[in-house]
Design an enzyme around this catalytic site. Structure first.
Site, PDB file in Angstrom:
ATOM      1  N   TRP A 147       1.060  -1.688   0.144  1.00 31.67           N
ATOM      2  CA  TRP A 147       0.018   0.028  -0.182  1.00 31.67           C
ATOM      3  C   TRP A 147       1.163   1.202  -0.200  1.00 31.67           C
ATOM      4  O   TRP A 147       1.340   1.410   0.593  1.00 31.67           O
ATOM      5  CB  TRP A 147      -1.056  -0.005   1.199  1.00 31.67           C
ATOM      6  CG  TRP A 147      -1.730   0.888   1.325  1.00 31.67           C
ATOM      7  CD1 TRP A 147      -2.653   1.198   0.596  1.00 31.67           C
ATOM      8  CD2 TRP A 147      -1.977   1.884   2.648  1.00 31.67           C
ATOM      9  NE1 TRP A 147      -3.735   2.255   1.114  1.00 31.67           N
ATOM     10  CE2 TRP A 147      -3.799   3.467   2.420  1.00 31.67           C
ATOM     11  CE3 TRP A 147      -1.924   1.905   3.561  1.00 31.67           C
ATOM     12  CZ2 TRP A 147      -3.327   3.821   3.059  1.00 31.67           C
ATOM     13  CZ3 TRP A 147      -2.034   3.007   4.693  1.00 31.67           C
ATOM     14  CH2 TRP A 147      -3.022   4.004   3.944  1.00 31.67           C
ATOM     15  N   ASP A 158       0.051  -4.919   9.894  1.00 31.04           N
ATOM     16  CA  ASP A 158      -1.225  -4.446   9.197  1.00 31.04           C
ATOM     17  C   ASP A 158      -2.222  -5.252   8.646  1.00 31.04           C
ATOM     18  O   ASP A 158      -2.228  -5.897   7.954  1.00 31.04           O
ATOM     19  CB  ASP A 158      -1.069  -3.127   8.246  1.00 31.04           C
ATOM     20  CG  ASP A 158      -1.785  -2.447   8.022  1.00 31.04           C
ATOM     21  OD1 ASP A 158      -1.351  -1.450   6.966  1.00 31.04           O
ATOM     22  OD2 ASP A 158      -2.546  -2.047   8.347  1.00 31.04           O
ATOM     23  N   LYS A 213     -12.607  -1.461   6.428  1.00 35.66           N
ATOM     24  CA  LYS A 213     -13.561  -2.035   5.868  1.00 35.66           C
ATOM     25  C   LYS A 213     -14.972  -3.040   6.059  1.00 35.66           C
ATOM     26  O   LYS A 213     -15.848  -2.932   5.385  1.00 35.66           O
ATOM     27  CB  LYS A 213     -12.580  -2.591   4.486  1.00 35.66           C
ATOM     28  CG  LYS A 213     -12.153  -1.466   3.960  1.00 35.66           C
ATOM     29  CD  LYS A 213     -10.194  -1.705   3.641  1.00 35.66           C
ATOM     30  CE  LYS A 213      -9.694  -0.259   2.943  1.00 35.66           C
ATOM     31  NZ  LYS A 213      -9.476   0.363   3.715  1.00 35.66           N
TER      32      LYS A 213
END
Lengths: 411, 454
Positions: free
Chosen positions: A139, A221, A257
């Site tokens: 990312w 993460d 999310k």
């Protein structure tokens, strides 16, 4: 020097924002946005989880709730329930009182807090030279967060094998072996962004073995727990395995999310320490860092998540909502792969169903990506990453045909 | 090492207790315990104080008549509406926050017809509270104030100022943080002359952090005349003003007046930053509604500054949380709501003034030495009593009354706090009056009779 903010150069635009803008301005009625980093329903709409709607009403109706500042580290019932989600209800580390947490502004905020702490207190005081390894690719904001926290040496570790369209395990393990001791490694807990390719259990065990031997710092993460397989516990396997291996570590969690709370910025930095004494000292320093960044975190999202996680019926409903999202993604993966096979598109497309989570690394090269965007109005990242959530039963034929046409015509 | 996989995918480990290496030191072993920040410590001391009539006067919030933080019925209604609004989507907001919010927040400070807005040289960024705004401003300055390299200061803060300010700049990498004298103990007000002296000595192009109104923690502000003198100095020395405006409207009950210094600098064509908060004026503390205003000299640089601001936000918190900003934007964009809200703010101010007046009157009646006019000359949330460190300590240790170590307090907490608790939801109301009969002896009188309602 000439002071002032009037000689500031233009920053390179954030790629995914630019993509979204270009998509918005495209007039083609058939346009498809496969660059968005959020869940979409089969109608192509964002989805407010039914359980979220329910809990929001509960919160609004509750007169005992006020709008006062939260504590610096955030809402306690949020922090502890969020950590439990990552580590498991019966985690021995939790039972041993060596797990703490900091409520943060989304996953980014959690990474930021962790990075700021590590720069100040890890591997010496204010050691900005400790290497930070992020996966190749990763990312894109990982780089910025650690660099802005002061780390001078942010490097890639081998991860994606473009040829075989899978994990470059040898490269990964090789970089772990050659990394300077005490280096920090940012690991994706599941549903790797952007490749969708996760290590298997056995591969994770090999990674852990090297990391323990070489005293590398584990920074997970975890932005997609529940979203990858549909099962919270399955998606947390790697994190929990590392805990059983005795690692002290950070885990940056995002609930953007899996709760669809993109705009409430709900994140949690879970901290696993060797014992409660060390934990306490770490948390005291985290407070200092929070105080000079955002002072105290926003209350709404954390309350919502805490109520949901701590109320059995709501928790069950939430898991169900998460599974709904994950199932739709799995369905789209299967459909896309089937259609490409039916079209006899050159190349192999198994990776589409082997990969996991929201994203898929299609393997399309930059020229092919450009063709997709310019000729077919299908927007995806230059890396070939697509968001499966952008696919619907209505547009999947168009997308499959477009991929076919692109691969055939553009090399 | 055996791993057992549970049917739901969890891992139970049996043999690896030894593998945890109990003899290994923690990687955090060298992390020291942080000094608690003064406010946290004060509150903690208060909480562990077992005295029945203890009172906490250092609170950071505005209180209503019942002594609680609350949102007005208007705000409550709007929050309900937002909750049930089907058109609102759970999307990521932009890094700059809600456009309607930043537009209104900008107009509130500068005034809608400010030249800078008309000429398109203003950037507004929604931030995580005022702290977030200051942090973002500091990051922008660090990276871009000196284009040929990283800028490390100097930045000047008032003495005293909010506890966390220095730390915010330092965290952003600006190490050279200095002070200018501000509160004058003798005068019990702003020592303008000393302030100007200190600033005259500051290197050119220094960044000066200024409180536009309702200075924290003293409540004492410059007069307009002194603002004019100060801005002349700033222009001459090419200083960069960084304004703090945490409670616009809550100082004078007048939004224009409270933002006057910012408007003055903008009208002079100066470049500036202004950190705003809507916590106090909306009662939305937990929602963290802040805003960073950036006024540039030329519109040609706006896009570039905007792009750099976006980069900084991305590495701090990516995007802000939306709920509170949505409420504020809804109020500020609707003329009727706007008026109703402003009236609410005005009555908060009136209540604050009344409390200060009662306090001053009570002190006069009790024959306290010294002048107490400064209590009513100050405005906003805070009040600097002028008590020295020893007197503050006396109040805390001997009378269980908790003030900031610098002698500042929140006068509303005088009115509403029942002794012995921070829970301000209980009746009966009690008023606690501070009094000094000499500079050493402090008498506290508690009135149990109900006060006439304010």
């Amino acid at each position: 020097f000439v002071p002032g903010l009037f000689n500031v150069p233009q920053a390179t635009p954030v790629a995914v924002f630019k993509l979204s803008n270009d998509f918005k301005e495209d007039a083609n009625p058939k346009k498809v946005n496969l660059g968005v980093g959020a869940y979409r329903t089969d109608e192509g709409q964002p989805w407010v989880l039914p359980v979220v709607k329910k809990v929001e009403k509960i919160i609004v109706a509750d007169n005992s709730l006020n709008h006062e500042y939260l504590a610096i580290l955030g809402l306690p019932e949020f922090r502890s329930s969020a950590s439990k989600i990552a580590l498991g209800e019966d985690s021995p580390a939790i039972q041993e009182n060596r797990v703490g947490a900091v409520q943060c502004l989304g996953g980014t905020g959690a990474l930021k807090m962790g990075a700021e702490f590590l720069r100040r207190w890890y591997n010496g005081n204010d050691n900005t030279k400790t290497p930070v390894y992020v996966s190749a690719p990763t990312w894109e904001n990982h780089n910025a967060v650690f660099a802005n926290a002061g780390f001078e040496d942010v490097r890639p570790y081998k991860y994606w094998d473009a040829e075989k369209r899978g994990l470059d395990l040898d490269g990964f393990l090789g970089d772990l072996e050659s990394a300077p001791k005490h280096s920090i490694f940012v690991l994706h807990a599941c549903a790797h962004n952007p490749t969708g390719t996760d290590p298997t259990h056995v591969e994770w065990m090999q990674v852990a073995e090297v990391m323990k031997r070489r005293k590398l710092f584990v920074f997970f993460d975890s932005a997609y727990q529940g979203f990858a397989s549909g099962c919270l516990d399955k998606d947390a396997w790697a994190v929990r395995y590392f805990v059983t291996q005795g690692f002290e570590m950070f885990c940056a969690q995002s609930f953007s999310k899996n709760f669809g709370l993109y705009n409430e910025r709900v994140g949690n930095l879970t901290i696993v320490a060797r014992d409660s004494d060390n934990l306490k000292r770490v948390l005291s320093q985290m407070e200092k860092i929070v105080r000079v960044t955002w002072s105290n975190p926003p209350s709404q999202g954390a309350r919502l998540v805490a109520i949901t996680l701590n109320t059995p019926e709501l928790f069950a409903e939430w898991k169900d909502n998460v599974k709904t999202m994950a199932d739709r993604v799995l369905l789209m993966r299967a459909s896309l792969q089937a259609k490409l096979q039916a079209l006899e598109t050159p190349g192999t497309w198994d990776h589409i169903t082997q990969q996991i989570g929201m994203f898929s690394f299609t393997g399309l090269n930059p020229k092919q990506v450009e063709y997709m965007i310019k000729e077919r109005s299908i927007y995806l990242m230059a890396s070939g990453r697509i968001n499966m959530c952008g696919l619907t039963t209505k547009n999947i034929d168009y997308v499959a045909e477009s991929i076919h046409e692109t691969v055939v015509n553009v090399q | 090492m055996r791993q057992t996989c549970n049917s739901d995918g969890g891992v139970g480990s049996t043999e690896n207790v030894q593998a945890r290496g109990i003899t290994l030191l923690s990687i955090f072993v060298d992390t020291p315990t942080a000094e608690p920040n003064p406010e946290t410590k004060l509150l903690a001391d208060f909480k562990t104080d077992t005295h029945l009539r203890k009172v906490y006067l250092a609170g950071r919030e505005y209180l209503n008549k019942e002594g609680q933080t609350s949102v007005s019925p208007l705000i409550g209604k709007i929050m309900q509406q937002i909750c049930t609004d089907p058109t609102l989507c759970p999307e990521y907001p932009s890094s700059f926050g809600l456009p309607e919010f930043t537009r209104r927040a900008t107009e509130l400070v500068l005034g809608r017809d400010c030249h800078a807005i008309v000429e398109n040289r203003v950037l507004g960024v929604q931030t995580v509270g005022c702290t977030g705004a200051v942090r973002l401003g500091a990051e922008l300055l660090k990276h871009w104030y000196n284009v040929s390299g990283v800028w490390c200061g100097p930045v000047y803060l008032s003495s005293p100022c909010d506890d966390s300010l220095a730390g915010i700049f330092e965290a952003a990498g600006i190490q050279d943080v200095r002070r200018y004298r501000y509160w004058d103990t003798e005068q019990r007000g702003v020592g303008v002359q000393k302030m100007m002296e200190d600033l005259e000595m500051a290197p050119e192009q220094s960044v000066i952090v200024l409180s536009a109104s309702a200075h924290c923690p003293t409540g004492s502000d410059l007069s307009q005349k002194h603002w004019r003198l100060l801005t002349q100095l700033m222009v001459r020395c090419r200083f960069f003003p960084f304004f703090l405006l945490p409670a616009q409207g809550l100082c004078h009950g007048d939004f224009q007046q409270d933002a006057w210094p910012v408007r003055l600098c903008a009208s002079l064509g100066m470049e500036l930053l202004c950190a705003q908060s809507f916590s106090h004026s909306f009662g939305l503390y937990g929602e963290r509604v802040g805003h960073l205003l950036c006024v540039l000299k030329q519109s040609s640089t706006l896009l570039a500054v905007q792009s750099q601001a976006e980069k900084q936000v991305r590495a701090l918190w990516s995007r802000p949380s939306v709920r509170g900003a949505r409420v504020v934007a809804t109020v500020l964009s609707n003329p009727a709501h706007h008026v109703e809200w402003q009236e609410g703010v005005k009555s908060m101010v009136e209540r604050g003034i009344l409390v200060r007046e009662r306090l001053r009157e009570k002190l006069r009646l009790l024959g306290c030495p010294g002048s107490w006019d400064h209590l009513i000359q100050q405005g906003g949330l805070y009040c600097c009593t002028g008590l020295n460190v020893q007197q503050v300590e006396f109040l805390e240790k001997r009378r269980h009354i908790y003030l900031h170590p610098n002698g500042c307090l929140n006068p509303q907490f005088c009115l509403a706090a029942p002794p012995g608790s921070l829970q301000r939801r209980h009746t009966p109301k009690l008023a606690v009056w501070l009094c000094l009969s000499t500079h050493r002896i402090i008498r506290v009188s508690c009135l149990r009779s109900p006060l006439p309602s304010l």
